[in-house]
Design a protein around this motif. Structure first.
Motif, short mmCIF file in Angstrom:
data_model
loop_
_atom_site.label_atom_id
_atom_site.label_comp_id
_atom_site.label_asym_id
_atom_site.label_seq_id
_atom_site.Cartn_x
_atom_site.Cartn_y
_atom_site.Cartn_z
N VAL A 98 3.29 -7.50 2.59
CA VAL A 98 3.89 -6.35 3.23
C VAL A 98 2.88 -5.63 4.12
N PRO A 99 3.22 -5.41 5.39
CA PRO A 99 2.33 -4.60 6.24
C PRO A 99 2.57 -3.12 5.98
N GLY A 100 1.59 -2.31 6.32
CA GLY A 100 1.74 -0.87 6.11
C GLY A 100 1.17 -0.43 4.78
N THR A 101 1.32 0.85 4.50
CA THR A 101 0.76 1.48 3.31
C THR A 101 1.77 1.50 2.18
N THR A 102 1.28 1.28 0.96
CA THR A 102 2.15 1.28 -0.21
C THR A 102 1.60 2.22 -1.27
N ALA A 103 2.47 2.54 -2.24
CA ALA A 103 2.08 3.31 -3.42
C ALA A 103 2.94 2.80 -4.56
N SER A 104 2.50 2.98 -5.81
CA SER A 104 3.26 2.44 -6.93
C SER A 104 3.01 3.25 -8.20
N LYS A 105 3.96 3.10 -9.13
CA LYS A 105 3.87 3.68 -10.47
C LYS A 105 4.42 2.66 -11.45
N THR A 106 3.70 2.42 -12.52
CA THR A 106 4.17 1.52 -13.57
C THR A 106 4.87 2.34 -14.65
N ALA A 107 5.59 1.64 -15.54
CA ALA A 107 6.29 2.31 -16.63
C ALA A 107 5.31 3.09 -17.51
#
Length: 777
Positions: A51-60
């Motif tokens: 995936v291009p661009g900026t990402t953010a994430s949260k796990t359970a």
């Protein structure tokens, strides 16, 4: 691109799939080339690998470090994100991002396991978070900007991918959560409670079959959402009210967002919402062959809403006054019978989804995903009179949206190379064909008894839209340190069957066809083993939804004017980012620029002139229009640290500053030029800290900040920190948890610990207490 070219590309996609086993990951294939990474490999997410661009994430596991009641709470501390969640159980929790506010919710895409749950039917139709059980969430991932060709044009702002748990064996877990807030406003105080029960049971059997069931039940009551008001003119004079007046007490005076004197009479328009919601989500999957997997999902959601109002007015005998001409001895006011009228709403929604995909590792894979979302029942019953008259029946209206919904289908092929393959093992390809269709039917019937009468139709608006798209994306590893991602998406939009009925006159609208081309490019360079630099460029084309095209609703107090000739809004975005890793921390800095042409703006106002209508007499007007050009640019920082100063301590922080977000051209309304874009704050920030001194203990805190924003097209709302304004937000949340055993955990928490008042037109909740008991086998 011509229609013949579009058809040719679609046939090429299908031909590719005919040569291989059909495979599906939906819109986000996981079979692409891994991106350039620093300090290790990329983790598994719900987004494409390249995936291009900026990402953010949260796990359970990370989400259990915050007070999570509804699924959208998972985004509370996400960088560059606003969730307009007004109360626990809110069905209209709208998303806003870097360059768009909650008045442009169609600039956000939300997926659940690859199935679209974004609701592009109407302004107040938020993503259908209700289809997600909080207990089933495995992780949540965000992508910023329209930089991936794999996603539709609504990715112009933010894309959210929610992934649910897939069992590896037998699983049984659940939670009980209760909350209570004491809400204070206009000198009044009342307690509002909520509760929720979630249950997750799943198993993976020998032979590759897995099944999962999730049940979620919640019962919640909101604080007052809106108030009956009358606003004075610039000279401080209220509108004249003719007729014999009843002398009352209880009128409260304040200053409205534009700095004008305002009289407030109580909580109105179904202000206090009691909602009972149930969600059942059934999922399953099966390995048909060692390389071919099928999965399916069916979900139901039911909502039973009953609202009430609260008039503060009392006559000389102490009786509550709900309508008519009233006076406090100084000013006279006219309160319409519908002002304090209650309403009820009964909804039943269904979502079906099926996926087929190959999992053959390197080489060609394919995917097929189909889904259907349907409003089986949606009946909104509105009284014409206030309580206690409405309690015994009386005239009203019934609004029906039964049968409304959308469906999607996507076929996709992906190629992941190995050394010696085509392109020297450095090219990864994805190409596909996408279609979605939306249907909206909104009928209003006049009812002799608002509680149960079907009545006869007096108003209607509805129509259909359809988007067909083909796309291709190639991630090309130029060298071991450089990755170039190029993509193209071609979309064709069709609006048809548009119709309005009002005032006894039916208007049928001609069908329309629009097209959009979206080129994409991103270049990533691993400058060192720990420093990644990335430049991303992309275009997104967001087509108007059915409600924006055809809504023509008129009520006793409001009027809505849509535009069947709306253009698509086209956004060109550019981002530069740098990510630096250290042993125990990571820092990302992003600079972003957004340039949107023909931006679609929906605004509500009390001034008929703003909406350019001669049909005066309503107390509020809502209109939709294209704004020629809006430019936004800013900077965003995101930082993470683990065990930095103390073992067991985790820290996350983000901050964003918008240099400019303003209208730079608008031939239809030149007075808007130079004004700040609606509901985009200058500053956003979030901080989260969690500390685990031992395996059984957790202590956590989170702080959310948002600067004030404008809610008025001409930025005349100079007094934002009141009801009706878009105020600054500064809220501190805390949580503590203790595990009695591996199976049982108790958590206590508080949101808005300091009881700060905040508004996004509606008031946000006050200090809210949580108690949660979670169990798992």
């Amino acid at each position: 691109m011509t229609q013949h070219t579009l058809t040719g590309l679609a046939l090429a996609c299908l031909a590719c799939l005919a040569c291989i086993n059909a495979h599906a990951q939906g819109v986000a294939t996981d079979a692409q080339l891994a991106p350039v990474t620093v300090n290790g490999t990329a983790s598994k997410t719900g987004l494409p690998a390249a995936v291009p661009g900026t990402t953010a994430s949260k796990t359970a596991e990370q989400l259990r470090e915050q007070n999570l009641f509804n699924p959208e709470d998972a985004l509370n501390y996400a960088p560059g994100t606003t969730v307009r969640k007004r109360y626990l159980g809110d069905r209209n929790a709208l998303l806003a991002g870097r360059s768009f506010g909650t008045l442009q919710p169609s600039r956000a895409l939300v997926y659940l396991d690859g199935y679209l749950i974004s609701n592009f039917l109407g302004r107040f139709d938020a993503p259908r978070w209700n289809m997600i059980s909080p207990e089933a969430i495995a992780r949540v991932d965000l992508l910023y900007g329209p930089f991936s060709a794999l996603f539709p044009g609504n990715s112009i702002g933010t894309t959210v991918a929610v992934s649910q748990r897939v069992p590896q064996g037998f699983e049984l877990s659940g939670r009980l959560i209760a909350s209570s807030q004491k809400f204070k406003q206009y000198g009044r105080s009342e307690r509002f409670d909520a509760g929720q029960f979630s249950l997750h049971v799943a198993n993976r059997f020998d032979g590759g079959l897995w099944l999962s069931a999730d049940l979620n039940h919640q019962d919640a009551t909101s604080q007052p959402m809106q108030y009956q008001t009358v606003v004075a003119n610039a000279a401080g004079n209220f509108p004249a009210a003719a007729g014999t007046a009843t002398t009352v007490t209880g009128i409260v005076y304040d200053t409205d967002p534009k700095g004008l004197k305002r009289a407030v009479f109580g909580a109105n328009s179904g202000a206090i919402d009691h909602t009972v919601q149930d969600t059942l989500n059934l999922r399953g999957g099966l390995m048909l062959t060692p390389t071919l997997e099928a999965s399916a999902m069916v979900s139901w959601w039911r909502n039973d809403t009953e609202t009430r109002n609260d008039s503060w007015l009392r006559d000389a005998a102490g009786n509550t006054v709900w309508s008519g001409v009233v006076t406090d001895g100084t000013n006279h006011f006219s309160i319409p019978p519908s002002g304090f009228a209650p309403y009820t709403r009964l909804e039943t929604h269904q979502q079906l989804g099926a996926t087929l995909k190959t999992k053959r590792g390197p080489g060609w894979n394919g995917s097929l995903v189909v889904s259907d979302y349907r409003l089986l029942k949606d009946a909104n019953r509105q009284a014409n009179n206030p309580a206690p008259v409405a309690t015994n029946g009386g005239a009203g209206s019934l609004t029906l949206r039964d049968g409304t919904g959308w469906d999607t289908a996507e076929v996709q092929a992906s190629y992941t190379p190995t050394a010696g393959d085509w392109g020297g093992g450095r090219h990864s390809l994805a190409l596909g064909l996408h279609r979605n269709g939306y249907r909206l039917e909104n009928a209003v019937n006049a009812a002799a008894d608002w509680r149960n009468d079907t009545g006869s139709q007096t108003q209607f608006y509805g129509g259909k839209t359809e988007v067909t798209a083909v796309y291709v994306q190639d991630a090309w590893r130029l060298t071991d340190d450089w990755l170039l991602t190029l993509g193209w998406r071609e979309e064709r939009f069709k609006a048809f069957a548009g119709r309005q009925l009002g005032g006894g006159v039916t208007v049928n609208y001609d069908g329309r066809t629009l097209t959009g081309s979206s080129p994409k490019a991103a270049l990533a360079w691993a400058a060192t083993d720990r420093l990644l630099l990335k430049a991303s460029l992309g275009r997104g084309v967001r087509f108007p939804n059915v409600e924006e095209l055809y809504n023509g609703t008129v009520t006793a107090t409001s009027q809505t004017l849509s535009d069947p000739t709306l253009k698509a809004e086209t956004g060109d975005a550019f981002e530069l980012s740098a990510e630096q890793d250290w042993d125990r921390q990571r820092l990302r800095v992003s600079l972003y620029w957004d340039d949107v042409r023909d931006a679609i703006l929906r605004q509500s106002t009390t001034d008929a002139a703003v909406c350019k209508t001669t049909a005066t007499g309503a107390s509020s007007y809502t209109c939709v229009q294209n704004v020629d050009r809006v430019k936004t640019n800013g900077i965003e920082l995101a930082w993470q640290a683990q065990d930095l100063a103390l073992k067991g301590l985790a820290l996350e922080a983000s901050a964003a500053y918008t240099f400019k977000s303003e209208v730079t051209a608008n031939s239809r309304d030149p007075a808007m030029v130079g004004k700040w874009w609606l509901r985009v704050p200058r500053t956003r920030a979030a901080v989260q800290a969690s500390y685990r001194p031992a395996a059984q203990w957790l202590f956590a805190a989170g702080w959310r900040h948002q600067g004030r924003a404008y809610n008025d097209t001409y930025n005349l709302d100079v007094n934002p920190n009141v009801y009706g304004g878009v105020s600054k937000v500064n809220q501190l949340d805390v949580r503590g948890a203790y595990k009695f055993s591996r199976q049982l955990e108790l958590a206590l928490g508080i949101n808005n610990l300091t009881d700060q008042q905040a508004y996004q037109s509606h008031p946000y909740p006050g200090r809210t207490l949580f108690a949660e008991l979670r169990f798992q086998r």
